[in-house]
Design an enzyme around this catalytic site. Structure first.
Site, PDB file in Angstrom:
ATOM      1  N   SER A 131      43.764  16.826   6.548  1.00  0.00           N
ATOM      2  CA  SER A 131      43.883  18.611   7.912  1.00  0.00           C
ATOM      3  C   SER A 131      44.504  19.176   7.476  1.00  0.00           C
ATOM      4  CB  SER A 131      43.686  18.200   9.254  1.00  0.00           C
ATOM      5  OG  SER A 131      44.364  19.474  10.356  1.00  0.00           O
ATOM      6  N   TYR A 156      48.186  12.270  16.030  1.00  0.00           N
ATOM      7  CA  TYR A 156      47.204  12.709  15.311  1.00  0.00           C
ATOM      8  C   TYR A 156      48.001  13.245  13.811  1.00  0.00           C
ATOM      9  CZ  TYR A 156      43.552  15.768  13.109  1.00  0.00           C
ATOM     10  OH  TYR A 156      42.398  16.505  12.285  1.00  0.00           O
ATOM     11  N   LYS A 160      47.743  11.766   9.930  1.00  0.00           N
ATOM     12  CA  LYS A 160      46.603  12.519   8.348  1.00  0.00           C
ATOM     13  C   LYS A 160      48.058  12.370   7.415  1.00  0.00           C
ATOM     14  CE  LYS A 160      42.919  13.179   9.645  1.00  0.00           C
ATOM     15  NZ  LYS A 160      42.248  12.164  10.028  1.00  0.00           N
TER      16      LYS A 160
HETATM   17  C1  UD1 Z   1      43.006  21.821  16.708  1.00  0.00           C
HETATM   18  C2  UD1 Z   1      44.646  20.693  16.122  1.00  0.00           C
HETATM   19  C3  UD1 Z   1      44.433  20.917  15.315  1.00  0.00           C
HETATM   20  C4  UD1 Z   1      43.188  19.810  13.858  1.00  0.00           C
HETATM   21  C5  UD1 Z   1      41.939  20.740  14.493  1.00  0.00           C
HETATM   22  C6  UD1 Z   1      40.566  20.532  13.834  1.00  0.00           C
HETATM   23  C7  UD1 Z   1      46.341  21.346  17.720  1.00  0.00           C
HETATM   24  C8  UD1 Z   1      47.960  22.204  17.636  1.00  0.00           C
HETATM   25  N1  UD1 Z   1      45.888  21.566  16.812  1.00  0.00           N
HETATM   26  O1  UD1 Z   1      43.454  22.947  15.786  1.00  0.00           O
HETATM   27  O2  UD1 Z   1      45.244  19.242  14.709  1.00  0.00           O
HETATM   28  O3  UD1 Z   1      42.508  19.796  13.369  1.00  0.00           O
HETATM   29  O4  UD1 Z   1      41.896  21.324  16.062  1.00  0.00           O
HETATM   30  O5  UD1 Z   1      39.439  21.410  14.996  1.00  0.00           O
HETATM   31  O6  UD1 Z   1      45.386  21.533  18.741  1.00  0.00           O
HETATM   32  N2  UD1 Z   1      41.905  28.951  21.560  1.00  0.00           N
HETATM   33  C9  UD1 Z   1      41.828  29.605  23.183  1.00  0.00           C
HETATM   34  N3  UD1 Z   1      41.796  29.037  23.902  1.00  0.00           N
HETATM   35  C10 UD1 Z   1      40.493  27.952  24.165  1.00  0.00           C
HETATM   36  C11 UD1 Z   1      41.302  25.961  22.689  1.00  0.00           C
HETATM   37  C12 UD1 Z   1      41.716  27.236  21.844  1.00  0.00           C
HETATM   38  O7  UD1 Z   1      42.880  30.607  23.272  1.00  0.00           O
HETATM   39  O8  UD1 Z   1      40.403  27.743  24.886  1.00  0.00           O
HETATM   40  C13 UD1 Z   1      42.794  29.258  20.121  1.00  0.00           C
HETATM   41  C14 UD1 Z   1      43.864  27.991  20.185  1.00  0.00           C
HETATM   42  O9  UD1 Z   1      45.326  29.039  21.348  1.00  0.00           O
HETATM   43  C15 UD1 Z   1      43.941  29.332  18.889  1.00  0.00           C
HETATM   44  C16 UD1 Z   1      42.256  29.345  17.850  1.00  0.00           C
HETATM   45  O10 UD1 Z   1      42.419  29.159  19.674  1.00  0.00           O
HETATM   46  O11 UD1 Z   1      44.778  29.770  18.710  1.00  0.00           O
HETATM   47  C17 UD1 Z   1      42.564  27.214  17.791  1.00  0.00           C
HETATM   48  O12 UD1 Z   1      42.633  26.507  18.624  1.00  0.00           O
HETATM   49  P1  UD1 Z   1      42.244  24.834  18.327  1.00  0.00           P
HETATM   50  O13 UD1 Z   1      39.884  25.163  18.097  1.00  0.00           O
HETATM   51  O14 UD1 Z   1      42.300  24.352  19.457  1.00  0.00           O
HETATM   52  O15 UD1 Z   1      42.271  24.764  16.598  1.00  0.00           O
HETATM   53  P2  UD1 Z   1      43.620  24.580  16.257  1.00  0.00           P
HETATM   54  O16 UD1 Z   1      44.825  24.533  17.212  1.00  0.00           O
HETATM   55  O17 UD1 Z   1      43.784  25.677  15.488  1.00  0.00           O
END
Ligand code: UD1
Length: 344
Positions: A131, A156, A160
């Site tokens: 990842s 997690y 990795k």
């Molecule tokens: C997350 C994991 C990462 C994993 C990846 C798999 C964390 C900190 N990291 O990445 O280790 O490999 O998923 O896909 O969790 N967001 C919102 N509202 C929501 C959900 C998300 O605003 O309800 C935003 C988050 O703040 C972020 C972006 O969307 O800025 C992407 O979030 P997410 O899909 O959870 O992925 P990552 O955080 O990048």
């Protein structure tokens, strides 16, 4: 030459990325054995894959933490040519609550598989699901493979990093092991047929499944976690890659090993689109392709989120001869088609 009848074992092959990779492997004529313990997947995924490929699948329900079961499995599959190892727990938040389960599951599964592969005493090709989380908030964007590894933010993420190190050490001592780690950016979307896709357990923590569930009325409102980041529109930036493009990267990596084109017996690659999209851009893409006005509000930042992460994919483009082909809109369209199917 590529031997398309090569026998490939896909651990975690009924999961989100695993199932899409099985489809691509079968369409290229590889002989597949799928292993999954169904801990975070459903047996119905097998039917979805079969509907797409019209091929039978050999499936074994095995808990890879159980060394005896893994030993027995490889005794029956000594003719294996390659393993794609997806099997792992992957929820960041959950890993903070139950770290020992994460360390036990993700690490012992890998160790058990590598031990049995070593016993076969013949060349084995091995692809590992890693990842971009290993980079944390990178110093330079886009992120190349030269970027340093940061201390993991979660158990997690740490699994990795540890698993990559276990593979590196094993590859040093065992020249029969030819391994590639693929560091995925943010996989989203679903197969265009909507026969397979992502099946989040409970309330989705990731952005795109939350968006599609909100679009389907399963969630009343999406919260955007922060709009005061130093980015163009204030929301975080990620590299969202269509899961079918990601699945194809596994075939490219496998072919590099099968064709003996690899440089050393351990390599690692960033797998993304090379393009960063903000959270608001993802929402806009969803609204465009679904023609639905999404109910969302701006909330506080989520602890542990990095500001911006997107891949420099030149190494994968050049060495794996792989490029992502599908756009954010195409990914969102496929995710929405899948959501509509499963929420019927
Ligand atoms: C997350 C994991 C990462 C994993 C990846 C798999 C964390 C900190 N990291 O990445 O280790 O490999 O998923 O896909 O969790 N967001 C919102 N509202 C929501 C959900 C998300 O605003 O309800 C935003 C988050 O703040 C972020 C972006 O969307 O800025 C992407 O979030 P997410 O899909 O959870 O992925 P990552 O955080 O990048």
């Amino acid at each position: 030459m590529i031997n398309h009848s090569s026998k490939i074992i896909v651990t975690g092959g009924l999961g989100f990325i695993g199932s899409h990779t099985v489809v691509e492997l079968q369409s290229k004529g590889f002989e597949i054995v799928v292993v999954d313990d169904l801990s975070n997947s459903s047996i119905e995924v097998l039917d979805g894959i079969k509907k797409i490929t019209k091929k039978n699948i050999v499936f074994e329900n095995i808990d890879l933490k159980n060394h005896n079961l893994v030993e027995d499995f490889f005794n029956r599959h000594k003719d294996v040519d390659g393993v794609i190892h997806f099997a792992a727990s992957k929820a960041v938040g959950e890993s903070v609550k139950i770290p020992l389960e994460y360390y036990e599951n993700n690490i012992s599964s890998l160790v058990n598989v590598l031990k049995e592969l070593q016993k076969l005493n013949k060349p084995i090709n091995f692809i590992f699901s890693s990842s971009c989380t290993v980079y944390g908030q990178a110093e330079r964007l886009p992120i190349t493979e030269k970027e340093s590894i940061k201390k993991a933010e979660s158990p997690y993420g740490n699994t990795k990093q540890i698993c990559e190190e276990i593979i590196i050490d094993t590859a040093k001592s065992n020249k029969n092991l030819n391994a590639i780690s693929l560091r995925y950016f943010n996989p989203i979307g679903a197969h265009e047929s909507a026969e397979i896709g992502e099946l989040p357990l409970g309330v989705p923590q990731n952005l795109v499944p939350f968006i599609t569930q909100a679009g389907a009325g399963i969630r009343s409102e999406l919260t955007v976690f922060g709009n005061d980041y130093p980015t163009s529109d204030g929301t975080c930036i990620r590299d969202f890659i269509h899961v079918v493009d990601l699945a194809k990267a596994h075939i490219a990596a496998l072919n590099r090993l099968l064709n003996k084109n690899h440089g050393s017996n351990y390599e690692f690659y960033n797998i993304g689109t090379g393009k960063g999209s903000s959270v608001l851009e993802v929402i806009k893409s969803f609204e465009k392709i679904s023609k639905i006005k999404l109910n969302y509000k701006i909330g506080p930042r989520r602890i542990g989120d990095i500001i911006s992460a997107y891949a420099d994919t030149s190494k994968a483009n050049n060495k794996l001869k792989w490029n992502s082909e599908l756009s954010l809109d195409q990914a969102m369209k496929s995710a929405w088609k899948w959501q509509q199917k499963i929420s019927k």
